[in-house]
Design a protein around this motif. Sequence first.
Motif, PDB file in Angstrom:
ATOM      1  N   ALA A 129       0.811  -1.221   0.000  1.00  0.00           N
ATOM      2  CA  ALA A 129       0.000   0.000   0.000  1.00  0.00           C
ATOM      3  C   ALA A 129       0.844   1.270   0.000  1.00  0.00           C
ATOM      4  N   ARG A 130       2.179   1.165   0.122  1.00  0.00           N
ATOM      5  CA  ARG A 130       2.997   2.366   0.282  1.00  0.00           C
ATOM      6  C   ARG A 130       3.493   2.974  -1.031  1.00  0.00           C
ATOM      7  N   PRO A 131       4.101   2.209  -1.944  1.00  0.00           N
ATOM      8  CA  PRO A 131       4.600   2.834  -3.178  1.00  0.00           C
ATOM      9  C   PRO A 131       3.456   3.336  -4.054  1.00  0.00           C
ATOM     10  N   ASP A 132       3.824   3.918  -5.188  1.00  0.00           N
ATOM     11  CA  ASP A 132       2.815   4.384  -6.140  1.00  0.00           C
ATOM     12  C   ASP A 132       1.922   3.213  -6.549  1.00  0.00           C
ATOM     13  N   GLN A 133       0.619   3.384  -6.432  1.00  0.00           N
ATOM     14  CA  GLN A 133      -0.300   2.269  -6.657  1.00  0.00           C
ATOM     15  C   GLN A 133      -0.397   1.878  -8.126  1.00  0.00           C
ATOM     16  N   ASP A 134      -0.144   2.798  -9.031  1.00  0.00           N
ATOM     17  CA  ASP A 134      -0.089   2.416 -10.443  1.00  0.00           C
ATOM     18  C   ASP A 134       1.102   1.497 -10.699  1.00  0.00           C
ATOM     19  N   ALA A 135       2.229   1.791 -10.047  1.00  0.00           N
ATOM     20  CA  ALA A 135       3.406   0.930 -10.191  1.00  0.00           C
ATOM     21  C   ALA A 135       3.145  -0.445  -9.590  1.00  0.00           C
ATOM     22  N   ILE A 136       2.472  -0.480  -8.443  1.00  0.00           N
ATOM     23  CA  ILE A 136       2.144  -1.764  -7.816  1.00  0.00           C
ATOM     24  C   ILE A 136       1.218  -2.575  -8.711  1.00  0.00           C
ATOM     25  N   ALA A 137       0.241  -1.920  -9.331  1.00  0.00           N
ATOM     26  CA  ALA A 137      -0.684  -2.630 -10.216  1.00  0.00           C
ATOM     27  C   ALA A 137       0.048  -3.218 -11.418  1.00  0.00           C
ATOM     28  N   LEU A 138       1.052  -2.499 -11.917  1.00  0.00           N
ATOM     29  CA  LEU A 138       1.842  -3.024 -13.031  1.00  0.00           C
ATOM     30  C   LEU A 138       2.704  -4.203 -12.596  1.00  0.00           C
ATOM     31  N   LEU A 139       3.209  -4.143 -11.364  1.00  0.00           N
ATOM     32  CA  LEU A 139       4.104  -5.194 -10.876  1.00  0.00           C
ATOM     33  C   LEU A 139       3.344  -6.426 -10.418  1.00  0.00           C
ATOM     34  N   ILE A 140       2.273  -6.227  -9.642  1.00  0.00           N
ATOM     35  CA  ILE A 140       1.544  -7.348  -9.035  1.00  0.00           C
ATOM     36  C   ILE A 140       0.052  -7.157  -9.293  1.00  0.00           C
ATOM     37  N   PRO A 141      -0.476  -7.773 -10.324  1.00  0.00           N
ATOM     38  CA  PRO A 141      -1.910  -7.604 -10.600  1.00  0.00           C
ATOM     39  C   PRO A 141      -2.802  -8.128  -9.479  1.00  0.00           C
ATOM     40  N   ASP A 142      -2.348  -9.150  -8.758  1.00  0.00           N
ATOM     41  CA  ASP A 142      -3.172  -9.766  -7.715  1.00  0.00           C
ATOM     42  C   ASP A 142      -2.393  -9.741  -6.396  1.00  0.00           C
ATOM     43  N   VAL A 143      -2.463  -8.605  -5.694  1.00  0.00           N
ATOM     44  CA  VAL A 143      -1.715  -8.440  -4.446  1.00  0.00           C
ATOM     45  C   VAL A 143      -2.163  -9.454  -3.403  1.00  0.00           C
ATOM     46  N   ASP A 144      -3.453  -9.748  -3.360  1.00  0.00           N
ATOM     47  CA  ASP A 144      -3.967 -10.667  -2.351  1.00  0.00           C
ATOM     48  C   ASP A 144      -3.365 -12.059  -2.517  1.00  0.00           C
ATOM     49  N   ARG A 145      -3.316 -12.547  -3.749  1.00  0.00           N
ATOM     50  CA  ARG A 145      -2.762 -13.888  -3.953  1.00  0.00           C
ATOM     51  C   ARG A 145      -1.255 -13.902  -3.659  1.00  0.00           C
ATOM     52  N   TRP A 146      -0.552 -12.846  -4.060  1.00  0.00           N
ATOM     53  CA  TRP A 146       0.883 -12.780  -3.742  1.00  0.00           C
ATOM     54  C   TRP A 146       1.105 -12.837  -2.235  1.00  0.00           C
ATOM     55  N   ALA A 147       0.340 -12.064  -1.476  1.00  0.00           N
ATOM     56  CA  ALA A 147       0.520 -12.039  -0.023  1.00  0.00           C
ATOM     57  C   ALA A 147       0.212 -13.400   0.587  1.00  0.00           C
ATOM     58  N   ARG A 148      -0.863 -14.042   0.120  1.00  0.00           N
ATOM     59  CA  ARG A 148      -1.238 -15.340   0.687  1.00  0.00           C
ATOM     60  C   ARG A 148      -0.236 -16.428   0.316  1.00  0.00           C
ATOM     61  N   ARG A 149       0.176 -16.478  -0.945  1.00  0.00           N
ATOM     62  CA  ARG A 149       1.091 -17.531  -1.377  1.00  0.00           C
ATOM     63  C   ARG A 149       2.498 -17.321  -0.794  1.00  0.00           C
ATOM     64  N   THR A 150       2.902 -16.072  -0.634  1.00  0.00           N
ATOM     65  CA  THR A 150       4.203 -15.798  -0.016  1.00  0.00           C
ATOM     66  C   THR A 150       4.194 -16.213   1.446  1.00  0.00           C
ATOM     67  N   THR A 151       3.125 -15.871   2.151  1.00  0.00           N
ATOM     68  CA  THR A 151       3.010 -16.260   3.560  1.00  0.00           C
ATOM     69  C   THR A 151       3.007 -17.776   3.702  1.00  0.00           C
ATOM     70  N   LYS A 152       2.259 -18.448   2.847  1.00  0.00           N
ATOM     71  CA  LYS A 152       2.181 -19.909   2.896  1.00  0.00           C
ATOM     72  C   LYS A 152       3.549 -20.538   2.642  1.00  0.00           C
ATOM     73  N   ALA A 153       4.261 -20.036   1.640  1.00  0.00           N
ATOM     74  CA  ALA A 153       5.569 -20.599   1.301  1.00  0.00           C
ATOM     75  C   ALA A 153       6.557 -20.414   2.445  1.00  0.00           C
ATOM     76  N   ARG A 154       6.621 -19.200   3.002  1.00  0.00           N
ATOM     77  CA  ARG A 154       7.565 -18.959   4.095  1.00  0.00           C
ATOM     78  C   ARG A 154       7.226 -19.796   5.315  1.00  0.00           C
ATOM     79  N   ASN A 155       5.948 -19.858   5.684  1.00  0.00           N
ATOM     80  CA  ASN A 155       5.557 -20.609   6.876  1.00  0.00           C
ATOM     81  C   ASN A 155       5.798 -22.103   6.696  1.00  0.00           C
ATOM     82  N   ASP A 156       5.483 -22.627   5.522  1.00  0.00           N
ATOM     83  CA  ASP A 156       5.735 -24.053   5.283  1.00  0.00           C
ATOM     84  C   ASP A 156       7.223 -24.362   5.395  1.00  0.00           C
ATOM     85  N   LEU A 157       8.053 -23.517   4.799  1.00  0.00           N
ATOM     86  CA  LEU A 157       9.489 -23.771   4.822  1.00  0.00           C
ATOM     87  C   LEU A 157      10.056 -23.612   6.227  1.00  0.00           C
ATOM     88  N   ALA A 158       9.613 -22.574   6.948  1.00  0.00           N
ATOM     89  CA  ALA A 158      10.163 -22.306   8.278  1.00  0.00           C
ATOM     90  C   ALA A 158       9.684 -23.309   9.315  1.00  0.00           C
TER      91      ALA A 158
END
Length: 493
Positions: free
Chosen positions: A398-427
């Motif tokens: 939510a901090r950087p320019d939101q147009d830039a975020i939209a270009l980088l990550i079209p689905d922020v929710d899925r990125w956050a969930r899958r990243t959390t899942k991957a880190r927690n599973d590995l750790a």
Amino acid sequence: MGDDRVDLDESRRWEGMWWLPDEQENPIPGILHYRPGNGLELSLIGAFEDRITSTPAPGVTAVHEGHRTWDVIHGAAEHREITLLGCIPTGGLRTYGARVDSPDKQIIDATTALVGVHIGGDRDVTFAAAAVSVEDMGAWAASSVLETVIGAPDGKLDGSGSISVSRRAAESVLVGETEYRLEHSYGLPFLDRRTGGTVGRMRDTAFMRIVPREPISWRDAVAAVALVQDLIAFATHRAAGVIWLRLELAGPDPHQVPGRPARPRYAEAIYSPSAVGKQDATAVSHHHVFFTCESLRFEEVMPRWCEARERLHAATNMILGLRYAPARYVEANLLTAVGAAEVLHRGLRIDERPFPPEEFERLRNAMLEQVPEKHRARFKGSLRNDPTLRDRLYALAARPDQDAIALLIPDVDRWARRTTKARNDLAHEGRTPNHSLEELAAVVEVTTAMVILNILHELGLPGQRQCEIVQTHPQLRLTANLAREQLTAPANS
């Protein structure tokens, strides 16, 4: 800058005399070698006493396991003082009771050589300033003393042209008690005549001069240089090696001839930075640079970088570590990238507690009443009113320019969930059975890019430039493609 500087990507040798600071009356001849990649090696014809001994009784000497090391060795070679720091004996030949008496030999490795000064240690306050050249500093500075003109009257090339030199004033900014000066060093034009033709040459080198208000030690100088090196590495998104480092000595010259004007005294530093620069390597393409002194002016970016690096030191180190020494396995890079995101969020001090403190205290006490007394302490320690990893990732997005975020990550929710899942599973489980290698690689790259955009935002990079970076920088453009392919929910593909 003088021509006697020592470039860290070139081999050098010094033949001279060497002694321990408290044994100056017993010098030993030897040769100091510097080879890029191998470091500093002192070969002595003779030897310092490196055995560890004790005298348990009169007339009895016990020799113990191990060898002595020396913090400092002094030398004199080529009419210059030399200080070696961090000296460890690594080999040699010692003879006792030989039929033919011959000198011992000793090999000593050193971490640092300061050519032009004798100091007592790395904490001695000795230096008034430091000048450093780092790879791609010229590209980041976006300035040069050289200008080219190509003759094209009426829009047609006529074969004429010229290269001219225009002096540039140093750019300067004071940050706290330290002045940073962006300067240029250049020599006279030179015609290199060869049998097959003539080549005209001239070199322009951008470098940074660091001038503290009070003299500093070698240890302080290394830290100041690392700050500049990390700035260039972050701006260019690749490892930036130190090409040379020159230190200006503080205080009067003890050998100054009366009546003659005082001249600055310098020491050339030879050490092992996080990366050694190659002065003749191809410079970074402008498409690979996040920002230059055109997009963020020098007098603006230096104070911001100094403040951000101090406050976000761990996060910047972890991200730069992926550039200097990336791990060979995606799991290690996953922990580094996600860890950088977590510590960045903490460093930004934007935590939002899930519950108001009073409500959390009431809920925790109510739960603890249901737990047996013998387990209560452990259970209490696991109840914390802190944001989760997913909360932190959402906050960073939510901090950087939101147009830039939209270009980088079209689905922020899925990125956050899958990243959390991957880190927690590995750790917590030691494996990531629910992620393919391709998705893990995407998580690493996207999370790294998210940290980068947040730091760029902290440095004040305009939103339009953030969007341009995502669209034109080759690595971030590839990262955006990975996000669309691997981290977008099927319904949104």
